[in-house]
Motif scaffolding. Structure first.
Motif, PDB file in Angstrom:
ATOM      1  N   TYR A  64     -57.756 -94.334  -2.727  1.00 23.19           N
ATOM      2  CA  TYR A  64     -58.365 -93.339  -1.803  1.00 23.19           C
ATOM      3  C   TYR A  64     -59.331 -92.298  -2.408  1.00 23.19           C
ATOM      4  O   TYR A  64     -59.386 -91.912  -3.340  1.00 23.19           O
ATOM      5  CB  TYR A  64     -57.248 -92.524  -1.403  1.00 23.19           C
ATOM      6  CG  TYR A  64     -55.974 -93.398  -0.643  1.00 23.19           C
ATOM      7  CD1 TYR A  64     -56.150 -93.802   0.282  1.00 23.19           C
ATOM      8  CD2 TYR A  64     -54.582 -93.498  -1.565  1.00 23.19           C
ATOM      9  CE1 TYR A  64     -55.140 -94.817   0.960  1.00 23.19           C
ATOM     10  CE2 TYR A  64     -53.926 -94.403  -0.908  1.00 23.19           C
ATOM     11  CZ  TYR A  64     -53.838 -94.936   0.113  1.00 23.19           C
ATOM     12  OH  TYR A  64     -52.745 -95.787   0.601  1.00 23.19           O
ATOM     13  N   TYR A  78     -62.630 -84.561   3.955  1.00 23.53           N
ATOM     14  CA  TYR A  78     -62.157 -85.923   4.535  1.00 23.53           C
ATOM     15  C   TYR A  78     -61.620 -86.603   3.586  1.00 23.53           C
ATOM     16  O   TYR A  78     -62.025 -86.923   2.421  1.00 23.53           O
ATOM     17  CB  TYR A  78     -63.455 -86.391   5.327  1.00 23.53           C
ATOM     18  CG  TYR A  78     -64.024 -85.532   6.261  1.00 23.53           C
ATOM     19  CD1 TYR A  78     -63.657 -85.218   7.670  1.00 23.53           C
ATOM     20  CD2 TYR A  78     -65.412 -85.063   5.958  1.00 23.53           C
ATOM     21  CE1 TYR A  78     -64.114 -84.293   8.565  1.00 23.53           C
ATOM     22  CE2 TYR A  78     -66.179 -84.289   6.911  1.00 23.53           C
ATOM     23  CZ  TYR A  78     -65.434 -83.992   8.007  1.00 23.53           C
ATOM     24  OH  TYR A  78     -66.257 -83.165   9.119  1.00 23.53           O
ATOM     25  N   GLU A  81     -57.214 -91.306   3.097  1.00 20.43           N
ATOM     26  CA  GLU A  81     -55.942 -91.492   3.319  1.00 20.43           C
ATOM     27  C   GLU A  81     -55.479 -91.120   4.638  1.00 20.43           C
ATOM     28  O   GLU A  81     -54.708 -91.681   5.143  1.00 20.43           O
ATOM     29  CB  GLU A  81     -55.197 -90.984   1.875  1.00 20.43           C
ATOM     30  CG  GLU A  81     -53.776 -91.508   2.033  1.00 20.43           C
ATOM     31  CD  GLU A  81     -53.010 -90.796   0.905  1.00 20.43           C
ATOM     32  OE1 GLU A  81     -53.564 -90.138  -0.140  1.00 20.43           O
ATOM     33  OE2 GLU A  81     -51.705 -91.205   0.779  1.00 20.43           O
ATOM     34  N   LYS A  82     -55.983 -89.849   5.003  1.00 19.98           N
ATOM     35  CA  LYS A  82     -55.598 -89.261   6.299  1.00 19.98           C
ATOM     36  C   LYS A  82     -56.664 -89.269   7.343  1.00 19.98           C
ATOM     37  O   LYS A  82     -56.361 -88.904   8.403  1.00 19.98           O
ATOM     38  CB  LYS A  82     -55.143 -87.815   6.088  1.00 19.98           C
ATOM     39  CG  LYS A  82     -54.291 -87.596   4.552  1.00 19.98           C
ATOM     40  CD  LYS A  82     -52.998 -87.806   4.795  1.00 19.98           C
ATOM     41  CE  LYS A  82     -52.028 -87.301   3.658  1.00 19.98           C
ATOM     42  NZ  LYS A  82     -50.776 -88.199   3.644  1.00 19.98           N
ATOM     43  N   ARG A  83     -57.873 -89.283   7.014  1.00 19.12           N
ATOM     44  CA  ARG A  83     -58.859 -89.048   7.977  1.00 19.12           C
ATOM     45  C   ARG A  83     -60.046 -89.927   7.880  1.00 19.12           C
ATOM     46  O   ARG A  83     -61.079 -89.637   7.866  1.00 19.12           O
ATOM     47  CB  ARG A  83     -59.254 -87.618   7.506  1.00 19.12           C
ATOM     48  CG  ARG A  83     -59.360 -86.575   8.710  1.00 19.12           C
ATOM     49  CD  ARG A  83     -59.856 -85.374   8.549  1.00 19.12           C
ATOM     50  NE  ARG A  83     -60.023 -84.428   9.374  1.00 19.12           N
ATOM     51  CZ  ARG A  83     -60.555 -83.129   9.201  1.00 19.12           C
ATOM     52  NH1 ARG A  83     -60.598 -82.466   8.153  1.00 19.12           N
ATOM     53  NH2 ARG A  83     -61.097 -82.432  10.339  1.00 19.12           N
ATOM     54  N   GLU A  86     -62.668 -90.195  10.836  1.00 14.64           N
ATOM     55  CA  GLU A  86     -63.191 -88.902  11.008  1.00 14.64           C
ATOM     56  C   GLU A  86     -64.339 -89.032   9.828  1.00 14.64           C
ATOM     57  O   GLU A  86     -65.445 -88.317   9.844  1.00 14.64           O
ATOM     58  CB  GLU A  86     -62.687 -87.940  11.095  1.00 14.64           C
ATOM     59  CG  GLU A  86     -63.033 -86.643  11.792  1.00 14.64           C
ATOM     60  CD  GLU A  86     -62.155 -85.482  11.931  1.00 14.64           C
ATOM     61  OE1 GLU A  86     -61.144 -85.530  11.416  1.00 14.64           O
ATOM     62  OE2 GLU A  86     -62.480 -84.452  12.215  1.00 14.64           O
TER      63      GLU A  86
ATOM     64  N   MET B 267     -50.393 -84.394  11.847  1.00  9.88           N
ATOM     65  CA  MET B 267     -51.021 -83.595  10.760  1.00  9.88           C
ATOM     66  C   MET B 267     -51.586 -82.308  11.182  1.00  9.88           C
ATOM     67  O   MET B 267     -51.366 -81.956  12.541  1.00  9.88           O
ATOM     68  CB  MET B 267     -52.196 -84.342  10.486  1.00  9.88           C
ATOM     69  CG  MET B 267     -52.221 -85.625   9.812  1.00  9.88           C
ATOM     70  SD  MET B 267     -51.315 -85.876   8.137  1.00  9.88           S
ATOM     71  CE  MET B 267     -52.620 -85.288   7.081  1.00  9.88           C
ATOM     72  N   GLU B 280     -62.591 -76.679   6.158  1.00 10.55           N
ATOM     73  CA  GLU B 280     -61.531 -77.361   7.354  1.00 10.55           C
ATOM     74  C   GLU B 280     -61.223 -78.656   6.564  1.00 10.55           C
ATOM     75  O   GLU B 280     -61.953 -79.371   5.943  1.00 10.55           O
ATOM     76  CB  GLU B 280     -62.823 -77.688   8.303  1.00 10.55           C
ATOM     77  CG  GLU B 280     -62.169 -78.281   9.657  1.00 10.55           C
ATOM     78  CD  GLU B 280     -63.200 -78.894  10.420  1.00 10.55           C
ATOM     79  OE1 GLU B 280     -63.893 -78.163  11.422  1.00 10.55           O
ATOM     80  OE2 GLU B 280     -63.392 -80.062  10.293  1.00 10.55           O
ATOM     81  N   GLN B 281     -60.008 -78.827   6.840  1.00  8.85           N
ATOM     82  CA  GLN B 281     -59.152 -79.967   6.169  1.00  8.85           C
ATOM     83  C   GLN B 281     -57.794 -80.262   7.027  1.00  8.85           C
ATOM     84  O   GLN B 281     -57.391 -79.446   7.729  1.00  8.85           O
ATOM     85  CB  GLN B 281     -59.168 -80.035   4.743  1.00  8.85           C
ATOM     86  CG  GLN B 281     -58.088 -78.940   4.369  1.00  8.85           C
ATOM     87  CD  GLN B 281     -58.016 -78.832   2.664  1.00  8.85           C
ATOM     88  OE1 GLN B 281     -58.451 -77.901   2.148  1.00  8.85           O
ATOM     89  NE2 GLN B 281     -57.403 -79.891   2.148  1.00  8.85           N
ATOM     90  N   LEU B 282     -57.344 -81.573   6.801  1.00  5.96           N
ATOM     91  CA  LEU B 282     -56.287 -81.997   7.374  1.00  5.96           C
ATOM     92  C   LEU B 282     -55.187 -82.032   6.181  1.00  5.96           C
ATOM     93  O   LEU B 282     -55.157 -82.641   5.174  1.00  5.96           O
ATOM     94  CB  LEU B 282     -56.506 -83.265   8.004  1.00  5.96           C
ATOM     95  CG  LEU B 282     -55.900 -83.656   9.181  1.00  5.96           C
ATOM     96  CD1 LEU B 282     -56.212 -82.949  10.410  1.00  5.96           C
ATOM     97  CD2 LEU B 282     -56.312 -85.167   9.662  1.00  5.96           C
TER      98      LEU B 282
END
Lengths: 187, 301
Positions: A64, A78, A81-83, A86, B267, B280-282
C-alpha cells in the motif's frame, strides 16, 4: 595474558558496535543502491516539477502506498488502501506522467525506500530545498521510533550551520551530495 | 525625438501606469473584508522603520512584512519546524481570520510598548528573556525569518502557563521545542477565551478521549461545525497510519482547526488546518475516535 583478556572484549565490543552503527548501515545502503537512488531522485524531481508531492509506503510488504499532493492551499492525502480510485483520478487531474510514477514506485519498492519527499532549511535568510528518502525502520520495542534518512541536495551546501551539524555528528556526509541522519519520523 | 518632446509622452505613460496600479490596489482592497482593511490601515499608520528598543533583534523589515502577509493570508500562518507552537498557531490562525484588526492592534502594541491588553482585559507582558530571543530563533524553518510570528508565539508561550510548563517556567534558547512551550488542553481553551472573549464548549482531556461512541462523536463534531468554529486536539501520529512501528504513545500531541467532516460510505473525509495548509484525508470512524482527545467549539462571544 592479562592484556589479552582486556583487549579481546574491547575488540569484540568495537566490532559489534561497528556492525550495528547506523552510519555504516546507511553508507552501505547508499553504495549498494547508488544508481537506483540517483534515478529515483531524478524521476521524483521531474514529477515534482509538475505538481509538488511526496509519496511512500505504509506497510512492510510495500503493498500500500500514500501520495500527498500539495497545492498552494491544500495538502491532499490519498492512500491506495482506502482511496485508490481517487488517487488515480488526481494523478490524471494533475497531469503526472503515470509511466514515470509507476517506475518511481517500482524503484522505491526495489530499494525498500519508505518515503520520498522534499524539505527545506533556512541558513540565515537563504532557503535551501532538499530531496530526501527514508528507509528501514530501526524500531525496537520500548524504544523511540528511528528511521534512517538520506538527504540529497542538488548542489554543494557549504553553510557554517551545516558544517556545525556535521561536526556534532548529527549529519554524516557519505558522498559529495549525499548526507545521512536519523529521525523519529519516516515522512 | 528630443528629450523635451518626450516629456508629455512620459507624463501620460506615468499617469496611465500609476492609475493602473491604483486601480489594481483598489481591486485588491475591495476584495478584503472591513476588518482586514482596518488592520492594513493600522499597519500603514505605524512607524515601520525604527527598531523597537524592547525587541532588539526583531528586524522591522521582516516584522512588518510578516504581519501584512498574515493579514492577507491567514491560512499561511506557520509555527515552523521543531517547535511546540501548534496550539498558538491554531489559535492565531482563527484570530487573524476573523479579527485581523484586533490581532494587528495587539501585536503592534507588543512591539512598541512591550505589552498588550487581551479581550479578557488580561495584560500580556513578555519577559526580557523572550524579548531578547525574538528575532534570533534558528533551525525552525521559515519561522527563522518570520519575526512577527516569533514575537507573537514567544509572547503567548511566555504568558500562558499550564501544568506541563511547571518545571520549565523560564525561557532559555531552544525552549520553543521543549516543555516550556507545551500546551495542555485546559490552557488551550483558556487562551481561546482570553484572546477573543469567545465562549468555548470543550469535551475531552489530556489523558482520556471524549466519552462518546464513534458515531456520536462524528455527529457531535458535525453539529458543532454547523454552529461555529471547531478546534481539535489530536494524536498526530495516528492521523498518518502505517505499519512500521510497534507502539504509538496513546496521548494527544497536536492542535488543529477543523474545517469539514463528511461521511463517504463507511469512511470519514476530514479537512483540517495545520502548518499553513488545509489537509484533506480519508480515515475510518474507528481511527477518528482513536485520534481525537479534545473538541473545542466556539459558538459565540
Amino acid at each position: 595474558m592479562k592484556v589479552l583478556k582486556l583487549v579481546i572484549p574491547m575488540l569484540l565490543t568495537l566490532a559489534i558496535g561497528q556492525s550495528c552503527s547506523p552510519e555504516r548501515k546507511s553508507a552501505s545502503y547508499y553504495h549498494e543502491n547508488k544508481r537506483e537512488i540517483s534515478e529515483l531522485k531524478n524521476e521524483y524531481d521531474a514529477l515534482y516539477r509538475q505538481q509538488a508531492f511526496s509519496a511512500g509506503f505504509t506497510d512492510k510488504t510495500f503493498k500500500y502506498y500514500v501520495m500527498q499532493i500539495i497545492t498552494d492551499t491544500l495538502r491532499a492525502i490519498y492512500n491506495s488502501e482506502k482511496r485508490k480510485d481517487e488517487l488515480w483520478q488526481n494523478v490524471l487531474r494533475f497531469h503526472y506522467d503515470t509511466v514515470a510514477l509507476k517506475r518511481m514506485a517500482a524503484m522505491m519498492k526495489k530499494i525498500k525506500c519508505l518515503w520520498v519527499g522534499k524539505t527545506d532549511r533556512y541558513f540565515g535568510e537563504k532557503r535551501e530545498v532538499f530531496s530526501y528518502i527514508s528507509f528501514q525502520s530501526a524500531d525496537k520495542a520500548f524504544r523511540e521510533n528511528k528511521y534512517y534518512v538520506l538527504i540529497l541536495p542538488d548542489h554543494k551546501i557549504d553553510y557554517p550551520e551545516m558544517q556545525e551539524q556535521i561536526r556534532k555528528g548529527k549529519l554524516v556526509q557519505i558522498d559529495s551530495l549525499v548526507y545521512f541522519t536519523t529521525t523519529n519520523r519516516y515522512r | 525625438m528630443k528629450c523635451k518632446e518626450l516629456i508629455p509622452y512620459c507624463s501620460m505613460l506615468f499617469v496611465l501606469l500609476t492609475n493602473k496600479v491604483t486601480c489594481y490596489s483598489q481591486t485588491i482592497l475591495s476584495e478584503l473584508n472591513p476588518a482586514q482593511q482596518r488592520a492594513l490601515e493600522l499597519l500603514d499608520r505605524s512607524d515601520t522603520i525604527s527598531v523597537s528598543p524592547l525587541w532588539p533583534h526583531i528586524k522591522p523589515v521582516y516584522f512588518f512584512s510578516n504581519i501584512r502577509s498574515n493579514i492577507l493570508y491567514p491560512g499561511k500562518i506557520n509555527q515552523g519546524h521543531n517547535t511546540n507552537f501548534c496550539s498558538y498557531a491554531a489559535l492565531t490562525h482563527l484570530l487573524i481570520k476573523y479579527e485581523p484588526d484586533n490581532y494587528t492592534r495587539m501585536i503592534l502594541s507588543l512591539y512598541y510598548t512591550g505589552k498588550t491588553t487581551l479581550y479578557s482585559k488580561k495584560i500580556l507582558t513578555p519577559s526580557k528573556r523572550v524579548r531578547q530571543a525574538a528575532g534570533l530563533l534558528s533551525d525552525n524553518g521559515e519561522l527563522n525569518i518570520l519575526h512577527a510570528n516569533q514575537l507573537w508565539f514567544l509572547a503567548m508561550a511566555d504568558n500562558f502557563k499550564g501544568y506541563l510548563n511547571l518545571f520549565d517556567h523560564k525561557y532559555s534558547i531552544g525552549d520553543e521545542n521543549t516543555f516550556w512551550a507545551a500546551t495542555n488542553y485546559s490552557k488551550f481553551n483558556k487562551m481561546v477565551r482570553e484572546f477573543g472573549g469567545y465562549h468555548v464548549h470543550a469535551i475531552g482531556s489530556d489523558l482520556i478521549r471524549p466519552s462518546r461512541s464513534k458515531g456520536n462523536l462524528y455527529k457531535y463534531m458535525v453539529n458543532m461545525l454547523d454552529t461555529g468554529l471547531v478546534m481539535i486536539y489530536i494524536n498526530n501520529k495516528l492521523m498518518y497510519p502505517h505499519k512500521f512501528t510497534l507502539f504509538n504513545l496513546p496521548a494527544p500531541t497536536h492542535f488543529v482547526v477543523l474545517y469539514e467532516l463528511h461521511k463517504i460510505n463507511d469512511m470519514i473525509e476530514i479537512k483540517y488546518w495545520d502548518y499553513g495548509l488545509k489537509t484533506e484525508q480519508l480515515i475510518t470512524m474507528k481511527r477518528l475516535k482513536k485520534t481525537i482527545y479534545g473538541v473545542s467549539s466556539i459558538t459565540k462571544r
